[in-house]
Design an enzyme around this catalytic site. Structure first.
Site, PDB file in Angstrom:
ATOM      1  N   ASP A  35      16.235  26.780 -30.616  1.00 58.46           N
ATOM      2  CA  ASP A  35      17.611  27.109 -30.954  1.00 58.46           C
ATOM      3  C   ASP A  35      17.798  26.727 -32.425  1.00 58.46           C
ATOM      4  O   ASP A  35      16.949  26.040 -33.004  1.00 58.46           O
ATOM      5  CB  ASP A  35      18.559  26.329 -30.036  1.00 58.46           C
ATOM      6  N   ASP A  94      22.497  26.123 -23.956  1.00 59.93           N
ATOM      7  CA  ASP A  94      21.040  26.178 -23.834  1.00 59.93           C
ATOM      8  C   ASP A  94      20.564  25.761 -22.443  1.00 59.93           C
ATOM      9  O   ASP A  94      19.378  25.922 -22.132  1.00 59.93           O
ATOM     10  CB  ASP A  94      20.378  25.255 -24.868  1.00 59.93           C
ATOM     11  N   CYS A 110       3.356   1.722   2.859  1.00 62.85           N
ATOM     12  CA  CYS A 110       4.641   1.025   2.729  1.00 62.85           C
ATOM     13  C   CYS A 110       5.654   1.894   1.993  1.00 62.85           C
ATOM     14  O   CYS A 110       6.834   1.934   2.357  1.00 62.85           O
ATOM     15  CB  CYS A 110       4.457  -0.301   1.989  1.00 62.85           C
ATOM     16  N   ASP A 132      19.827  22.074 -27.652  1.00 65.64           N
ATOM     17  CA  ASP A 132      20.688  20.895 -27.594  1.00 65.64           C
ATOM     18  C   ASP A 132      22.058  21.163 -26.988  1.00 65.64           C
ATOM     19  O   ASP A 132      22.744  20.230 -26.595  1.00 65.64           O
ATOM     20  CB  ASP A 132      20.880  20.300 -28.993  1.00 65.64           C
ATOM     21  N   CYS A 178       0.840  -1.187   0.000  1.00 74.20           N
ATOM     22  CA  CYS A 178       0.000   0.000   0.000  1.00 74.20           C
ATOM     23  C   CYS A 178       0.876   1.239   0.000  1.00 74.20           C
ATOM     24  O   CYS A 178       2.108   1.152   0.103  1.00 74.20           O
ATOM     25  CB  CYS A 178      -0.941   0.017   1.210  1.00 74.20           C
TER      26      CYS A 178
END
Length: 836
Positions: free
Chosen positions: A530, A728, A124, A724, A121
């Site tokens: 970008d 950035d 836990c 990327d 549950c």
């Protein structure tokens, strides 16, 4: 002081026969001749063995007594915590064992995926997370309730993995490295048991319904008293197995809730079943009143059916992640000689280490991440990226573990294994996303918890009213109120939709790294791109070199490549490729200026390479030659020392084939699209015109991008940033939603909310479309759940709903939200990849 093994041995010698009380920890009977107690919440609570006493005392000593308030199911007993696991813990401290499932980070930091046994549950989960975070050296703990997988980060200089496992076992649970086969077996056991209970309820329920139909017809047309009594007793006999077997999970859940002073969803369910059954039993025994055995069996069957659909919906939503888990083969062909034709051996993938040479035959799955050294072939990365078209690979290219070799044999050198592979990183991000709850989910959970208490209050008040005004009607009305208003639909409205959406996003090549960003993605108004590596492929090439000093082209390339030797930027990679094979000079005092350029000292002369604006700001060189240079397409890179301009490089980067289609789709979705780049205005404008972007900002430093995004946000925009490069990372962190490209720098992916796993930009509009559809389905589910209860509750209180109608209504409500959420798994891409 006794050991856990001693406690378990004591347990095995205990006679758990008839007893007057039950163990407060595990719920088993306490033997008459045993008197063990633990003080919990200022009360002496009985224990059935020394093992339970030790575990309970460990929980109390750790200050986690609230575990017993919030748990919904009893934990494992000492017998079930396998002693062999405890004795083997220290094996996991060995580096050779850890390398397959432990990720090593700088500074003695370790991260591992564990599978926890005994989780029953949410309490836990709470107990294990609280208990582990209190240990010295534990940095982070996240446990996924749906999969029982734990992600643990710790400082290896302060705590060992074996000590972490022992700490988990000390509170009654078992932990070991995540094994997908073990998890699948656990799910199969749960599904099989659920189907057995469902089958009993269905078979016996049909017989009860036939008897009930006969009784209803008898009420209309007349029936002999003997047959009426017979049919009622037969209905009782057929309902008892359903009550004592199929409905047991509801009774157990309600009992746990009441023991821990909580009101969960199983409480009104159990009350409705028991009130209907006991009322029917009294009517059967006394021969007076109506029986509702048909309502009892129908309610149990339909509720089990809706919960089965819930289990299967969660399973289906996680199918993509499970496919990734099973993608890697168990064995690999390791070469033992220097040529592919020389001897080789079949070894387990777990024995491979970086630097090993592996032969991948046509049709085989690449076992680990590696680099091709011999051979040329096509590989299918559809499972990882969603890109169904095979991709050409040749010597020097990287291969991702889990991709499939199509045509020719390949020899690869292993580069990453175990938790460091791309596949492991994807699964790690998936776990992180699933562990985070969106705000709308947290709100639904809070509403559901209060709703149950309100339903019980309404049931009591309506029962008292009808007892006084129409004593014959109070029982069916109370049963109908309890049954028809079960908040299952309200609680299922968001989790099922989010689980289905996460799996569908992954199949389309978009990995959600943070689950609470999906609703933000659905609300985004602006998408900022970008340029280099995002709208373009990120593999520029040098197409022009103009020397502006006495240095020749070869010398210029040597200096440029040396300055870019440590750069991860695509432009730096292109310059190094142009100078391949040339001896490079030694560089000192190398300094990177993100988004602008690089400086360094070569033979006591400081050189600068980067955008013309950067070079102009750092040097006294005369850049009039650049101003006189005729406008050219491409990116311009200047090279100069403190006083002299030496050269101008021209680089071109190919635009991604589907960039124009992706931008058009985003604009059709009503989004504002902008381009922000550090490149000069002419190159930026050229790319923007080709892909269809009107708003362009060029020659921007990372801080300029950051300020521009924050300015949009201050004007009310919800911004999604796509990038990327390392430069950035700051703006990605500031955006409302950040998207990192495939192959982006590690720091960029670490700060991103979503990661593109494919080269297709079309995955982004697909993801936004799916996010909006997901949010719409969540709103539909919540609207249906709330509207249904607002209409059904008054109708039940006023006596317009029979118990059997309430059972159908409640179960249909739950089934509707689950089936509505499953529509997300059938989502097709909104855009198609452009053909070359």
């Amino acid at each position: 002081m006794f050991s856990v093994e001693t406690a378990i041995d004591d347990r095995s010698r205990t006679d758990a026969g008839e007893a007057g009380s039950v163990c407060f920890h595990c719920g088993l009977p306490v033997p008459d001749d045993l008197d063990l107690q633990v003080t919990i919440n200022k009360r002496q609570e009985p224990m059935c063995c020394h093992g339970c006493q030790a575990v309970a005392q460990a929980i109390i000593d750790a200050g986690l007594a609230d575990f017993y308030r919030y748990r919904t199911e009893n934990p494992l007993t000492g017998r079930e915590v396998v002693p062999d696991i405890i004795r083997q813990n220290r094996v996991y401290d060995h580096p050779d064992v850890q390398k397959q499932f432990v990720r090593v980070e700088p500074g003695n930091i370790r991260e591992a995926a564990l599978f926890l046994e005994g989780i029953t549950c949410a309490a836990c989960i709470w107990l294990n997370e609280r208990h582990l975070t209190q240990l010295p050296g534990i940095l982070e703990v996240q446990i996924n309730y749906a999969t029982h997988r734990a992600r643990v980060r710790w400082d290896a200089a302060r705590i060992k993995l074996s000590e972490i496992l022992e700490a988990i076992q000390s509170i009654g649970y078992a932990a070991h490295p995540y094994d997908p086969l073990h998890q699948q077996q656990a799910f199969d056991r749960l599904r099989r048991k659920h189907l057995q209970r469902l089958g009993v309820a269905a078979v016996l329920g049909m017989q009860v319904m036939l008897l009930s139909i006969a009784l209803y017809i008898g009420d209309w047309s007349g029936m002999e008293a003997g047959f009426r009594h017979l049919f009622r007793w037969l209905g009782l006999a057929l309902t008892l197995p359903v009550l004592l077997y199929s409905a047991v999970p509801f009774f157990q859940g309600a009992l746990r809730d009441l023991r821990n002073h909580r009101i969960g969803m199983d409480v009104p369910v159990t009350l409705g079943i028991l009130v209907a059954f006991l009322g029917s039993l009294h009517a059967t025994w006394s021969g007076r009143g109506d029986v509702y055995y048909d309502s009892v069996v129908m309610f149990v069957f339909l509720l089990l059916l809706s919960r089965y659909f819930e289990i299967m919906a969660r399973k289906r939503g996680a199918e993509m992640a499970e496919q990734l888990t099973h993608a890697l083969p168990a064995m690999a062909t390791r070469l033992t000689g220097t040529d592919p034709g020389e001897p080789h051996e079949l070894v387990p993938v777990t024995e491979l280490v970086p630097g090993d040479r592996v032969l991948v035959k046509p049709g085989e799955t690449v076992p680990v991440d590696g680099r091709i050294v011999t051979g040329q072939s096509s590989v299918n990365e559809a499972l990882l990226t969603g890109e169904s078209t095979p991709l050409s690979r040749q010597p020097g290219d990287e291969l991702i573990g889990g991709s499939i070799n199509i045509e020719s044999p390949l020899t690869i050198v292993v580069s990453r294994i175990g938790p460091d592979t791309v596949l492991a990183g994807i699964l790690r991000l998936m776990e992180q996303a699933q562990a985070e709850k969106p705000a709308i989910t947290r709100l639904a959970d809070r509403v559901a918890s209060w709703f149950v208490g309100g339903v019980l209050l309404v049931a009591v008040l309506s029962g008292l009213y009808w007892w006084q005004h129409a004593p014959d009607d109070w029982l069916p009305i109370v049963v109908a109120v309890l049954v028809i208003t079960c908040p299952c639909a309200l609680s299922l409205a968001t989790p099922t939709a989010l689980s289905a959406a996460a799996g569908t996003l992954l199949s389309h090549g978009l990995l959600p790294a943070r689950g609470n960003r999906l609703e933000t993605l659905a609300r985004c108004t602006h998408v900022v791109f970008d340029k280099t590596g995002t709208l373009t492929r990120g593999t520029p090439v040098v197409t022009g070199l103009r020397c502006c000093s006495e240095l020749d082209g070869a010398e210029i390339l040597k200096i440029a490549a040396a300055l870019e030797s440590a750069s991860e930027h695509p432009l730096g990679t292109a310059i190094r490729s142009m100078a391949a094979g040339l001896p490079l000079p030694t560089v000192s005092e190398l300094s990177n200026h993100p988004g602008a350029g690089v400086s360094g000292m070569i033979e006591n002369t400081t050189y600068f390479i980067g955008s013309p604006d950067f070079v102009a700001s750092q040097t006294e060189a005369d850049l009039a030659l650049l101003q006189a240079e005729p406008a050219q397409t491409g990116t311009r890179i200047a090279i100069a020392d403190s006083h002299t301009l030496h050269a101008l490089l021209i680089l071109h980067d190919e635009i991604r084939p589907d960039a124009q289609a992706a931008i058009a789709t985003l604009r059709n979705q009503g989004l504002q699209v902008q381009l922000m780049t550090g490149d000069h205005a002419h190159a930026a404008r050229q790319v923007a015109d080709l892909v269809g972007i009107d708003s362009v900002q060029a020659a921007m430093q990372p801080v300029d991008k950051l300020h521009a995004v924050r300015d949009l946000q201050q004007r009310g925009a919800v911004v999604a940033m796509v990038g990327d490069g390392i430069n950035d990372a700051p703006v990605l962190a500031a955006a409302n939603v950040s998207v990192a490209m495939q192959g982006a720098a590690h720091v960029t992916q670490a700060s991103a909310d979503l990661v593109l796993l494919t080269e297709r930009l079309n995955s982004l509009p697909d993801g936004i479309f799916l996010a909006r559809k997901t949010l719409g389905i969540i709103r539909q589910n919540l609207g249906w759940a709330v509207g249904y209860n607002l209409l059904a509750l008054p109708a039940a209180v006023l006596g317009f709903v029979a118990p059997w109608m309430a059972a159908i209504g409640m179960s249909s409500s739950s089934l509707l939200v689950v089936l509505n959420a499953l529509r997300l798994t059938r989502h097709k891409p909104a855009t198609r990849p452009a053909r070359n």
